[in-house]
Design a protein around this motif. Structure first.
Motif, PDB file in Angstrom:
ATOM      1  N   ASP A   1       0.849  -1.189   0.000  1.00  0.00           N
ATOM      2  CA  ASP A   1       0.000   0.000   0.000  1.00  0.00           C
ATOM      3  C   ASP A   1       0.888   1.244   0.000  1.00  0.00           C
ATOM      4  OD1 ASP A   1      -1.909   1.943   0.362  1.00  0.00           O
ATOM      5  OD2 ASP A   1      -2.769   1.081   2.188  1.00  0.00           O
TER       6      ASP A   1
ATOM      7  N   LYS B   1       0.002   4.174   0.511  1.00  0.00           N
ATOM      8  CA  LYS B   1      -0.397   5.042   1.618  1.00  0.00           C
ATOM      9  C   LYS B   1       0.431   4.746   2.869  1.00  0.00           C
ATOM     10  CE  LYS B   1      -3.748   7.333  -0.394  1.00  0.00           C
ATOM     11  NZ  LYS B   1      -3.614   8.786  -0.674  1.00  0.00           N
TER      12      LYS B   1
ATOM     13  N   GLU C   1       3.738   6.463   2.393  1.00  0.00           N
ATOM     14  CA  GLU C   1       3.606   7.910   2.607  1.00  0.00           C
ATOM     15  C   GLU C   1       3.526   8.240   4.094  1.00  0.00           C
ATOM     16  OE1 GLU C   1       0.590  11.605   1.459  1.00  0.00           O
ATOM     17  OE2 GLU C   1       0.507   9.725   0.314  1.00  0.00           O
ATOM     18  N   ALA C   2       2.763   7.451   4.833  1.00  0.00           N
ATOM     19  CA  ALA C   2       2.648   7.671   6.273  1.00  0.00           C
ATOM     20  C   ALA C   2       3.994   7.458   6.958  1.00  0.00           C
ATOM     21  CB  ALA C   2       1.595   6.728   6.857  1.00  0.00           C
TER      22      ALA C   2
ATOM     23  N   SER D   1      -8.719   4.694   6.224  1.00  0.00           N
ATOM     24  CA  SER D   1      -9.531   3.871   5.320  1.00  0.00           C
ATOM     25  C   SER D   1      -8.689   3.091   4.318  1.00  0.00           C
ATOM     26  CB  SER D   1     -10.529   4.763   4.559  1.00  0.00           C
ATOM     27  OG  SER D   1     -11.418   5.402   5.454  1.00  0.00           O
ATOM     28  N   SER D   2      -7.386   3.246   4.373  1.00  0.00           N
ATOM     29  CA  SER D   2      -6.514   2.551   3.424  1.00  0.00           C
ATOM     30  C   SER D   2      -6.482   1.056   3.733  1.00  0.00           C
ATOM     31  CB  SER D   2      -5.098   3.123   3.491  1.00  0.00           C
ATOM     32  OG  SER D   2      -4.524   2.872   4.761  1.00  0.00           O
TER      33      SER D   2
ATOM     34  N   PHE E   1      -4.257   7.703   7.180  1.00  0.00           N
ATOM     35  CA  PHE E   1      -5.132   7.143   6.142  1.00  0.00           C
ATOM     36  C   PHE E   1      -5.919   5.963   6.722  1.00  0.00           C
ATOM     37  CE2 PHE E   1      -1.251   8.641   3.858  1.00  0.00           C
ATOM     38  CZ  PHE E   1      -1.828   9.726   3.202  1.00  0.00           C
TER      39      PHE E   1
ATOM     40  N   VAL F   1      -0.125   5.048   9.862  1.00  0.00           N
ATOM     41  CA  VAL F   1      -1.057   5.000   8.736  1.00  0.00           C
ATOM     42  C   VAL F   1      -2.503   4.909   9.217  1.00  0.00           C
ATOM     43  CG1 VAL F   1      -0.996   2.476   8.479  1.00  0.00           C
ATOM     44  CG2 VAL F   1      -1.452   3.924   6.484  1.00  0.00           C
TER      45      VAL F   1
END
Length: 249
Positions: free
Chosen positions: A211, A213, A216-217, A230-231, A228, A224
């Motif tokens: 993922d 996301k 990025e986190a 909901s990722s 995010f 995360v």
């Protein structure tokens, strides 16, 4: 701790014994070098012993056998232990100094500090995160644990290390579950990971998908599940947290 946005400040030194030869007392008998299993002290007849710091284990045997009490106590700083807090979670972090190789002592002192805080503040749970592999610091981290979570990924290295860590936890008599990270990468060793777990009697309790996301986190030092929620990776991690919570009841 850094990945959660915690600042590592005001650390406590992790130090070990380092022999210092007092040449005014030394009788040049060589007994300190004879007792040193690491060959950190080298003796040439008629000379003061030479000390090689990088070989020393800090056992202090040389000081115990010296008849002239010429071995004095010095200190070498191996690393530091930091205590911080993020979102009500107390974090105890051990950091090894650059170029140092003696991580077991830092791992031990980090655990001791965590136990000290847990007892003082009446915490019910201590989660210990450790390095991959089966070397000494990992064994230190596993000692005293109620159960273990082995995090792996479907790669040749992941399969190799998983087999070794499951062998280790079996020898320690430690119940172990497995988390499969990046579970959906193409060309992965997912089937082999499952075969290793089946052979060892370990259950895969979570599959965390690849993922962006999560990456990025990670870069932004924010969990995360907060950045995010909901990722796909956040949902998998929250389910894993529920499993751990139930397991600890």
């Amino acid at each position: 701790a850094v990945l959660l946005g915690a600042k590592l400040e005001n650390g406590e030194d992790v130090a070990f014994f380092k022999p210092v030869v007092n040449t005014e007392k030394c009788v040049k008998c060589g007994k300190c070098a004879e007792i040193c299993l690491e060959n950190a002290l080298v003796y040439v007849k008629g000379q003061f012993p030479a000390f090689f710091e990088e070989l020393c284990s800090g056992c202090a045997a040389c000081q115990l056998v010296c008849p002239a009490e010429a071995i004095e106590e010095g200190r070498k700083i191996l690393g530091e232990v930091y205590v911080s807090e993020v979102d009500g979670i107390k974090l105890v972090t051990g950091e090894l100094k650059p170029t140092e190789a003696r991580s077991p002592l830092v791992a031990l002192k980090t655990k001791e500090k965590a136990y000290e805080i847990a007892k003082k503040e009446s915490f019910d749970v201590i989660l210990v995160d450790t390095a991959p592999g089966v070397h000494n610091p990992v064994v230190r981290a596993l000692q005293g644990a109620s159960f273990a979570l082995a995090v792996t990924e479907p790669t040749p290295l992941g399969a190799h290390d998983l087999g070794r860590i499951l062998d280790l936890t079996k020898q320690l008599g430690l119940s172990t579950s497995v988390v499969l990270n990046r579970a959906d990468i193409k060309g992965g060793y997912k089937r082999i990971i499952y075969e290793i777990c089946e052979k060892s009697g370990a259950e895969i309790v979570s599959e965390i998908p690849f993922d962006k996301k999560l990456l990025e986190a990670y870069i932004r030092s924010v969990p995360v599940v907060k950045l995010f929620p909901s990722s796909p990776s956040a949902k998998a991690i929250l389910k894993l947290a529920d499993y751990v919570s139930e397991r600890l009841k």
